[in-house]
Design a protein around this motif. Structure first.
Motif, mmCIF file in Angstrom:
data_model
loop_
_atom_site.group_PDB
_atom_site.id
_atom_site.type_symbol
_atom_site.label_atom_id
_atom_site.label_comp_id
_atom_site.label_asym_id
_atom_site.label_seq_id
_atom_site.Cartn_x
_atom_site.Cartn_y
_atom_site.Cartn_z
ATOM 1 N N VAL A 157 0.818 -1.203 -0.043
ATOM 2 C CA VAL A 157 0.028 0.067 -0.012
ATOM 3 C C VAL A 157 1.108 1.244 0.012
ATOM 4 C CG1 VAL A 157 -1.533 1.275 1.321
ATOM 5 C CG2 VAL A 157 -1.943 -1.130 0.928
ATOM 6 N N ALA A 158 1.926 1.168 0.933
ATOM 7 C CA ALA A 158 2.698 2.425 1.030
ATOM 8 C C ALA A 158 3.341 2.725 -0.199
ATOM 9 C CB ALA A 158 3.867 2.370 2.124
ATOM 10 N N ASP A 159 3.853 1.479 -1.002
ATOM 11 C CA ASP A 159 4.795 1.824 -2.333
ATOM 12 C C ASP A 159 3.801 2.152 -3.260
ATOM 13 O OD1 ASP A 159 6.780 1.214 -0.884
ATOM 14 O OD2 ASP A 159 7.525 -0.540 -2.041
ATOM 15 N N ALA A 160 2.422 1.848 -3.358
ATOM 16 C CA ALA A 160 1.411 1.899 -4.345
ATOM 17 C C ALA A 160 0.863 3.514 -4.576
ATOM 18 C CB ALA A 160 0.291 0.953 -4.376
ATOM 19 N N ALA A 190 0.483 9.948 1.482
ATOM 20 C CA ALA A 190 1.597 10.549 0.768
ATOM 21 C C ALA A 190 1.926 11.916 1.177
ATOM 22 C CB ALA A 190 1.364 10.407 -0.822
ATOM 23 N N ALA A 191 1.084 12.973 1.300
ATOM 24 C CA ALA A 191 1.266 14.169 1.706
ATOM 25 C C ALA A 191 1.862 14.301 3.061
ATOM 26 C CB ALA A 191 0.004 15.081 1.662
ATOM 27 N N LEU A 192 1.258 13.520 3.930
ATOM 28 C CA LEU A 192 1.839 13.431 5.566
ATOM 29 C C LEU A 192 3.135 13.350 5.498
ATOM 30 C CD1 LEU A 192 0.830 14.004 8.394
ATOM 31 C CD2 LEU A 192 0.148 11.763 8.449
ATOM 32 N N ARG A 193 3.495 12.007 4.813
ATOM 33 C CA ARG A 193 4.826 11.399 4.956
ATOM 34 C C ARG A 193 5.789 11.851 4.184
ATOM 35 N NH1 ARG A 193 3.974 10.964 9.925
ATOM 36 N NH2 ARG A 193 2.379 9.476 10.505
ATOM 37 N N GLY A 194 5.442 12.824 3.334
ATOM 38 C CA GLY A 194 6.475 13.286 2.114
ATOM 39 C C GLY A 194 6.796 12.419 1.026
ATOM 40 N N THR A 195 6.049 11.314 0.593
ATOM 41 C CA THR A 195 6.225 10.322 -0.161
ATOM 42 C C THR A 195 5.749 10.271 -1.539
ATOM 43 O OG1 THR A 195 4.638 8.776 0.782
ATOM 44 C CG2 THR A 195 6.804 8.754 1.786
ATOM 45 N N ASP A 196 5.367 11.357 -2.008
ATOM 46 C CA ASP A 196 4.938 11.563 -3.252
ATOM 47 C C ASP A 196 6.203 11.613 -4.395
ATOM 48 O OD1 ASP A 196 2.298 12.711 -3.142
ATOM 49 O OD2 ASP A 196 3.026 14.212 -1.879
ATOM 50 N N VAL A 197 5.837 11.097 -5.588
ATOM 51 C CA VAL A 197 7.106 10.780 -6.598
ATOM 52 C C VAL A 197 7.397 12.142 -7.038
ATOM 53 C CG1 VAL A 197 7.543 10.074 -8.596
ATOM 54 C CG2 VAL A 197 5.718 8.618 -7.405
ATOM 55 N N CYS A 198 8.742 12.357 -6.757
ATOM 56 C CA CYS A 198 9.189 13.831 -7.297
ATOM 57 C C CYS A 198 10.502 13.346 -7.981
ATOM 58 C CB CYS A 198 9.269 14.812 -6.160
ATOM 59 S SG CYS A 198 9.750 14.292 -4.819
ATOM 60 N N VAL A 199 11.111 14.563 -8.654
ATOM 61 C CA VAL A 199 12.431 14.560 -9.191
ATOM 62 C C VAL A 199 13.309 15.481 -8.526
ATOM 63 C CG1 VAL A 199 13.641 14.961 -11.202
ATOM 64 C CG2 VAL A 199 11.547 13.746 -11.460
ATOM 65 N N THR A 200 14.364 14.834 -7.892
ATOM 66 C CA THR A 200 14.704 15.730 -6.766
ATOM 67 C C THR A 200 16.378 15.955 -7.117
ATOM 68 O OG1 THR A 200 15.465 13.774 -5.436
ATOM 69 C CG2 THR A 200 13.523 15.016 -4.946
ATOM 70 N N PHE A 201 16.865 15.561 -8.247
ATOM 71 C CA PHE A 201 18.196 15.747 -8.491
ATOM 72 C C PHE A 201 18.773 17.189 -8.454
ATOM 73 C CE2 PHE A 201 16.723 15.732 -12.551
ATOM 74 C CZ PHE A 201 17.535 16.753 -13.435
ATOM 75 N N LEU A 202 18.063 18.332 -8.903
ATOM 76 C CA LEU A 202 18.459 19.386 -8.448
ATOM 77 C C LEU A 202 18.405 20.055 -7.123
ATOM 78 C CD1 LEU A 202 16.990 21.206 -11.934
ATOM 79 C CD2 LEU A 202 19.547 20.813 -11.093
ATOM 80 N N PHE A 203 17.099 19.712 -6.607
ATOM 81 C CA PHE A 203 16.490 20.239 -5.305
ATOM 82 C C PHE A 203 17.545 19.581 -4.547
ATOM 83 C CE2 PHE A 203 13.930 19.316 -1.495
ATOM 84 C CZ PHE A 203 13.368 20.391 -1.330
#
Ligand code: NA
Ligand code: NA
Lengths: 360, 429, 190
Positions: free
Chosen positions: B272-275, C66-79
């Motif tokens: 779930v966490a990964d998806a 995802a918002a709470l834990r900051g696990t959204d997919v992002c591209v961070t090589f510059l950041f």
């Protein structure tokens, strides 16, 4: 080659326009009096007068595929509106589900976020379950019966509801799209042969129950997987217009095509009612006129191509069967009574049959 | 303002590090503002529509299956199985490395997970057997590109959903290109083995072979189950994801007895966490794609490209170069969600089959992932194999040549992708 | 105070992940059932639709986590090249804007809920589409709130940003540990 084709179609379109305009004057005048105001009637009769100062850009969403009579007609609708409004109206057509799916299109129409969509009489299914008989297999047998019903006062009440409650306007009536028929790997000469046949259906509940009552075993399979499912035996049979069977080359994997004519399929265009009502009268007239001509064109094309598709299936190696339909109808009729009692409460079987026969 | 600036906005936001989901969302709002006007309802409707699709269900299901298999030590079993089968060839462990990736990679969703899972075992075994470090690391990195070409494949599921292409056809389409890549890579291993006189395993006894088969055969059946299901029509690719989950659960709980209920629950939670990330990304990408279409941006881009490049092969060359570049910077699934709606109409206008395009895209992006300076797999291998970055890049040179050769073959010969699906009646177009 | 607040957040996260785990199992069961039913010639409608809506709920419930834990997919090589303090400020701005976007989604969803009133799913005639929209809206309301919470946490130092390198290193460490454990087990076995 592409450019040449385009020229030909526009030429044909021009020819048709003049012809259709003549025919339309009387017909449109009769029909429009009930639906819209008298103003439009006058305009629809001849050249539509300007001014066309206000510019509009609209979208039409459909799930039909490029190259089908439906999508051809939608492009024609766009061209005609542009022409009649001296370029003031631009309609962008989005075929092949490129903008949104069927239900989403009607939801967007309802909210006014989408101006047009091209589908069959989906609102019966979405908004008027009490009119479900309009979609019942074997109930409506001829194009004439269908027209009698669809243009009746009874169905007009439903259309009124769609316009007022769901912001959904039938632009110019329904065009005939072809009968739905069957294809099978087993010869189906009478309803008894259907027993145990695995028939592919979409997820329409009414159809599934109807075919179960006829003895078949409905299997829900997506259209995109139909070919392989028939090939490897997950399904034995399919149903749909000849055009649909040909488009996925079913003749390569099926042995028989059976002319059951169980549904008289129709198709049209839908428009956001509030948009229509907000238009100046001459713009309304443009929509009406272009819509009517597009629908006429669609019907003519669909009829012309229907036999062609059938012949292509036969040439592809399918044996053609004209089954004895009496048994089908008897068995189907048996479930109608229940449906008229529980769901199709807008009418009775007697009334529907009378309207179909032109007696009302 | 021209709505096409929305594409630039997307690029800026996303290079700045704003989560891709939101970068897509804001560009969609921008394009709406400057083309169709704010269609408020469209936002929620399209975001839901993106996930209200049966094919995209396969994403969390394949993730779950992959995690279940990892939990029951499949990587280790698989490696031993591959070793029993091809370990005796010259450069044995190099071939094993390739075969293992061929069968299993691509279910975990991230390149780093593949590289650290399978990579650790492979590099350690090769080190113990006396292979050069640079060779072991390079072959591990290069072979990791194979995973998403052979089913199951997360990138292909995402491409299929966004482009409306049959996932079954895409899965089947990857088989021949995968074999081509595998064969070319194994040939390179062979050449290395002859020059550097790499060891090979002795041919195992029948009993040893049987034992390895017994232990490792079942997990190898995953791609076979998926392809067979599609071929026989018993289940569709999406359904195959659920079947594979059940299969993995049976393997882990009943056959290998390495997962108990508690662990099963943990695996579920991890999945779930990964998806989450991928799911919401696809949701926003659907909104973005819809807005693009309605603003006629793909059409504008298409007309521009078709008018300025009028040769299909020049287009393919530029497409490949651009995708390789993108692959170096961008995570694969994000790249596919963003680029597909823009590239697909152009490719179709050039007469390129959408299935062919899907394989080309994934292949390019996977090569990008192992390319310097930013390829994430290189970084992973750099740490897993404890090898300096410069040395790894140098060791990769022959492998790049091989991978680019395979890419050229697959690009120039569309039938490598379309023949098998069309033979199977899967809409090869 | 802060402790109880954190505990509440943890519990919400746990609850969502549990619900989602159950949904995932349900989806698997529905799909497998569909395959079996077809094989046995049992006619079925609506399983596919049910799985789809379960999946929609699955995804939108998880969105705020995802918002709470900051696990959204992002591209961070510059950041990731930015200095640590600057990163936190930029991230705070990001989370505010993400919160705004989620708010716009909520507004849109409320319109959708009204618009879908009375419309039922095609094959599950008991399922109102507006119910699904309501659950989706709840997920996004939570996303609005959780983005703000994360923003505050980042500024007060209660949450720290983990760079891609650090994430990779952690994942690698875990994999290595698992690998060594496996090796030891094997040695014992031999
Ligand atoms: Na490998
Ligand atoms: Na794979």
């Amino acid at each position: 080659a592409c450019g040449g084709d385009k020229k030909e179609t526009t030429k044909a379109a021009e020819e048709k326009t003049t012809k259709a305009a003549e025919e339309k004057t009387t017909k449109a005048a009769e029909e429009k009096t009930t639906a819209a105001g008298d103003e439009t009637t006058k305009a629809a009769a001849g050249e539509i007068e300007g001014p066309f100062d206000e510019k509009y850009t609209w979208s039409l969403a459909t799930t039909y595929a490029t190259g089908t009579p439906m999508v051809d007609a939608y492009y024609k609708f766009a061209d005609l509106m542009n022409e009649y409004s001296d370029g003031a109206i631009t309609l962008n057509v989005f075929p092949d589900s490129s903008l949104m799916g069927e239900n989403d299109s009607f939801l967007a129409l309802k909210s006014g976020e989408l101006e047009f969509c091209g589908f069959g009489p989906t609102p019966f299914y979405l908004y008027s379950e009490d009119y479900g008989f309009m979609l019942a297999p074997f109930l409506i047998e001829t194009r004439e019966a269908y027209n009698n019903l669809y243009n009746s006062d009874l169905v007009e009440q439903a259309k009124e509801l769609w316009r007022t409650e769901y912001n959904t306007r039938d632009v110019a009536g329904m065009a005939y799209r072809g009968y739905r028929n069957m294809s099978c790997n087993k010869a189906i000469n009478s309803v008894d042969d259907l027993k145990g046949v695995k028939l592919r259906l979409n997820d329409n509940q009414l159809w599934s129950e109807s075919w179960s009552a006829l003895g078949a075993t409905p299997v829900p399979i997506a259209l995109g997987e139909l070919y392989t499912s028939i090939q490897n035996g997950a399904a034995d049979a399919s149903e749909g217009p000849w055009e649909q069977m040909k488009s996925i080359n079913l003749e390569e994997v099926q042995d028989y095509i059976i002319e059951t004519k169980h549904i008289c399929e129709s198709v049209g265009m839908w428009m956001a009612e509030d948009l229509y009502q907000s238009l100046p009268d001459n713009y309304k007239a443009v929509v009406d006129k272009a819509g009517q001509e597009a629908i006429d064109y669609l019907e003519k094309e669909a009829i012309a191509r229907e036999d062609d598709y059938k012949q292509q299936l036969i040439d592809g190696g399918c044996e053609f069967i004209e089954p004895d339909l009496s048994g089908f109808k008897e068995k189907a009729e048996a479930i109608w009574a229940d449906y008229f009692k529980s769901t199709w409460t807008a009418s009775t079987l007697e009334e529907v049959q009378a309207i179909m026969a032109g007696e009302q | 303002m021209d709505p096409i600036w929305g594409l630039l906005l997307l690029l800026v936001l996303f290079l700045a590090g704003l989560p891709v989901t939101y970068a897509l969302g804001f560009s969609a709002l921008f394009i709406m503002r400057f083309s169709t006007g704010m269609k408020w309802i469209t936002i929620g409707q399209q975001m839901m529509a993106g996930l209200n699709s049966f094919t995209i269900l396969a994403v969390p299901l394949f993730l779950l299956a992959g995690k279940l298999m990892n939990k029951c030590g499949v990587t280790d079993r698989l490696f031993k199985f591959a070793r029993a089968i091809v370990g005796w060839m010259p450069g044995g462990l190099g071939h094993v490395n390739i075969l293992a990736s061929f069968i299993f990679a691509g279910m975990s969703g991230t390149a780093i997970a593949d590289a650290s899972g399978l990579g650790l075992i492979e590099i350690k075994a090769m080190k113990d057997a006396g292979y050069d470090k640079d060779f072991s690391c390079a072959v591990t990195a290069a072979s990791s590109t194979l995973g998403p070409i052979i089913p199951p494949s997360m990138p292909l599921v995402v491409y299929g959903t966004i482009s409306g292409t049959s996932i079954g056809a895409l899965f089947v389409a990857g088989v021949i290109p995968g074999i081509i890549m595998g064969v070319i890579m194994m040939a390179l291993v062979f050449i290395y083995a002859l020059i550097r006189k790499y060891p090979r395993d002795r041919v195992g006894s029948k009993r040893e072979l049987l034992h390895a088969c017994k232990e490792g055969f079942l997990p190898c059946m995953t791609p076979v189950i998926i392809l067979l299901g599609i071929y026989t029509g018993i289940f569709t690719p999406t359904e195959s994801a659920a079947i594979v989950v059940v299969y993995a659960a049976i393997l882990g709980i009943l056959v290998y007895r390495e997962i108990n209920f508690r662990e099963f629950v943990d695996v579920l939670k991890e999945t779930v966490a990964d998806a989450i990330g991928i799911c919401i990304l696809i949701s926003a990408a659907t909104l973005f794609g819809n807005v693009l279409v309605k603003a006629m941006i793909p059409q504008t881009v298409m007309e521009f490209i078709v008018n300025s490049i009028n040769n299909k092969y020049v287009f393919l060359l530029i497409l490949n170069l651009a995708l390789l570049l993108v692959g170096m910077f961008m995570e694969t699934v994000s790249a596919i969600t963003i680029l597909t709606p823009i590239i697909l109409p152009v490719a179709v206008a050039f007469g390129i089959n959408p299935i062919h395009l899907g394989i080309i895209m994934v292949l390019n992006l996977m090569i990008g992932v192992v390319s310097p300076p930013f390829g994430v797999v290189l970084f992973a291998i750099n740490k897993v194999g404890e090898i300096s970055f410069g040395r790894l890049v140098k060791a990769m040179v022959p492998w790049f040549i091989v991978l680019l050769a395979a890419l050229a073959i697959v690009t120039m010969l569309p039938w490598t992708c379309t023949w098998l699906p069309s033979t199977m009646g899967l809409g090869g177009l | 105070m802060v402790k109880t607040f954190n505990k509440i957040l943890d519990n919400i996260e746990k609850a969502v992940i549990t619900i989602d785990s159950i949904l995932l199992v349900i989806i698997t069961i529905i799909v497998v059932f569909q395959v079996i039913a077809r094989k046995l010639n049992i006619s079925m409608t609506g399983t596919e639709e049910l799985a789809r809506y379960a999946y929609v709920i699955f995804a939108f419930l998880a969105w705020p986590i995802a918002a709470l834990r900051g696990t959204d997919v992002c591209v961070t090589f510059l950041f990731d090249k930015l200095p640590g303090k600057v990163r936190h400020v930029v991230l705070a701005v990001f989370h505010i804007s993400m919160s705004v976007f989620a708010g716009i989604c909520v507004y849109s969803l409320i319109k959708n809920i009204e618009n879908a009133k009375g419309i039922i799913a095609a094959s599950n005639r008991w399922l109102h589409i507006s119910w699904v929209y309501i659950i989706v809206a709840v997920g996004l309301v939570a996303t609005v709130i959780f983005n703000i919470i994360r923003c505050i946490f980042l500024l007060t130092g209660q949450a720290v940003y983990v760079s891609q390198d650090e994430k990779d290193a952690m994942e690698l460490e875990a994999a290595k540990e698992a690998f060594e454990k496996q090796q030891e087990l094997e040695k014992k076995g031999e």
